[in-house]
Design a protein around this motif. Structure first.
Motif, short mmCIF file in Angstrom:
data_model
loop_
_atom_site.label_atom_id
_atom_site.label_comp_id
_atom_site.label_asym_id
_atom_site.label_seq_id
_atom_site.Cartn_x
_atom_site.Cartn_y
_atom_site.Cartn_z
N ARG A 151 5.23 4.74 -8.09
CA ARG A 151 4.27 5.57 -8.82
C ARG A 151 3.67 4.80 -10.00
O ARG A 151 2.45 4.83 -10.24
CB ARG A 151 4.96 6.86 -9.29
N GLY A 192 -2.35 4.30 5.78
CA GLY A 192 -2.66 3.08 5.05
C GLY A 192 -3.96 2.44 5.50
O GLY A 192 -4.64 1.75 4.73
N THR A 194 6.96 11.47 -5.61
CA THR A 194 6.72 11.46 -4.17
C THR A 194 5.31 11.97 -3.87
O THR A 194 4.93 13.06 -4.30
CB THR A 194 7.76 12.35 -3.45
N ASP A 195 4.56 11.18 -3.12
CA ASP A 195 3.20 11.58 -2.73
C ASP A 195 3.20 12.42 -1.46
O ASP A 195 2.44 13.37 -1.34
CB ASP A 195 2.33 10.35 -2.53
N LEU A 196 4.04 12.04 -0.49
CA LEU A 196 4.09 12.73 0.79
C LEU A 196 5.54 12.89 1.21
O LEU A 196 6.28 11.91 1.31
CB LEU A 196 3.32 11.94 1.86
N ARG A 202 1.50 4.30 -2.84
CA ARG A 202 1.80 5.59 -2.20
C ARG A 202 3.27 5.66 -1.81
O ARG A 202 3.83 4.70 -1.25
CB ARG A 202 0.95 5.77 -0.94
N THR A 203 3.93 6.78 -2.09
CA THR A 203 5.33 6.97 -1.69
C THR A 203 5.42 8.02 -0.59
O THR A 203 4.88 9.12 -0.72
CB THR A 203 6.20 7.41 -2.88
N VAL A 204 6.12 7.67 0.49
CA VAL A 204 6.36 8.58 1.60
C VAL A 204 7.88 8.70 1.75
O VAL A 204 8.56 7.72 2.02
CB VAL A 204 5.73 8.07 2.90
N ASP A 216 0.84 -1.20 0.00
CA ASP A 216 0.00 0.00 0.00
C ASP A 216 0.87 1.25 0.00
O ASP A 216 0.50 2.27 -0.58
CB ASP A 216 -0.90 0.02 1.24
N THR A 217 2.03 1.16 0.69
CA THR A 217 2.91 2.31 0.85
C THR A 217 4.36 1.89 0.73
O THR A 217 4.75 0.83 1.24
CB THR A 217 2.70 2.97 2.24
N GLU A 243 1.88 16.95 -1.09
CA GLU A 243 1.55 16.96 0.33
C GLU A 243 2.84 16.93 1.15
O GLU A 243 3.78 16.21 0.81
CB GLU A 243 0.68 15.75 0.69
#
Length: 307
Positions: free
Chosen positions: A152, A256, A176-178, A157-159, A131-132, A208
């Motif tokens: 991506r 998540g 990068t998502d976050l 999701r990328t943190v 998920d991440t 974000e």
């Protein structure tokens, strides 16, 4: 249960506890020395696993005794290490001085982490199951970028925790998502000291941002929304080592699981507050039951104590 893959470093932390950190050219007497499994990648993996996620680790350890201990520590935390490589030579080390106020200074020697220069097909397949994807900057930058781009492409999701802070390539930022810097890293990335202004600058490149502010809590900003802060619980600080990694790991778990952003940030802040009341990096990280219990007390306005 949310699924998290961590692409990052494993280090053995060599920690000296001192009344105060030495100045340049100065020698001070420490009160204690410990070797504690760490590394920003491994720290985030342990934090996320203890917070309730299914976690797998991509990285490398050396062929020395530290490598054996690092792998065993991850296994013991319930982290899947099937794709944790073993590289000939020394494992990564972090040389840490912790003073009596809980502050720290750190020198990282990459060791085996420097050999993680590309992703295998197995690594990419593992990322696709998550998920991440949690990322940091203690392994070579090209493979961090490759991990983010892969995530991506696969809808993961990328943190990214941009530490140690350095200029980030546009390709990495675009995937990068976050972004989760602390206030010093946000300043290093933008040249702006004010966290609100730094967050606004960072939003030009990522959608974000969460800037951690130590005892002041954290600042959230997202494109199209108003920035807001979430206060940190009041605690007695013993050692701040890996507090940011604890926060990032717990935050990834909360997001998540689909929690609202404010609630996720408050829960992650509680996890970090518990960690700073204990010595060490991975050894200080709380379990989900502890976070839940302390987070419940936070709603009553009580000071959060380590469980």
């Amino acid at each position: 249960m949310t699924s998290i893959v961590v692409l990052g470093s494993t280090n053995m932390d060599l920690v000296a506890f001192v009344p105060r950190a030495p100045g340049r050219g100065e020698t001070v007497t420490g009160r204690e020395f410990r070797t504690i499994p760490g590394g920003k990648g491994a720290n985030q993996a342990v934090a996320a696993a203890r917070a309730g996620a299914e976690v797998a680790m991509i990285g490398a350890v050396g062929t020395d005794d530290f490598g054996v201990r690092l792998r065993a520590a991850l296994d013991g935390a319930g982290v899947d290490t099937d794709l944790l490589r073993t590289a000939e030579g020394a494992s990564g080390t972090a040389h840490i001085v912790v003073d009596d106020e809980g502050g720290n200074a750190i020198v990282v020697v990459p060791g085996a982490n420097g050999t993680v220069t590309s992703l295998t097909h197995g690594d990419e397949a593992l990322i696709g199951t998550a998920d991440t994807l949690l990322l940091q900057l203690e392994i070579p930058l090209p493979v961090v970028t490759a991990g983010a781009v892969t995530a991506r492409r696969l809808g993961v999701r990328t943190v990214l925790t941009p530490a140690p802070a350095r200029p980030l390539p546009a390709e990495l930022l675009a995937a990068t998502d976050l972004l989760v810097p602390n206030e010093h890293e946000a300043t290093a990335l933008t040249g702006i000291a004010d966290p609100y202004e730094a967050a606004a600058a960072l939003l030009r490149d990522v959608p974000e941002v969460v800037i951690t502010l130590g005892a002041a809590g954290c600042l959230h900003a997202a494109r199209g929304g108003e920035p807001f802060t979430v206060p940190a619980p009041r605690v007695r600080t013993v050692d701040t080592t890996a507090a940011g990694d604890t926060f990032a790991g717990a935050l990834a778990v909360a997001l998540g699981e689909g929690r609202p952003v404010r609630e996720a940030l408050a829960w992650a802040s509680t996890a970090a507050a518990l960690s700073v009341q204990r010595e060490g990096a991975s050894s200080s990280m709380p379990y989900r039951s502890e976070i839940d219990a302390a987070h419940g007390s936070l709603t009553t306005g009580q000071e959060v104590d380590a469980v």
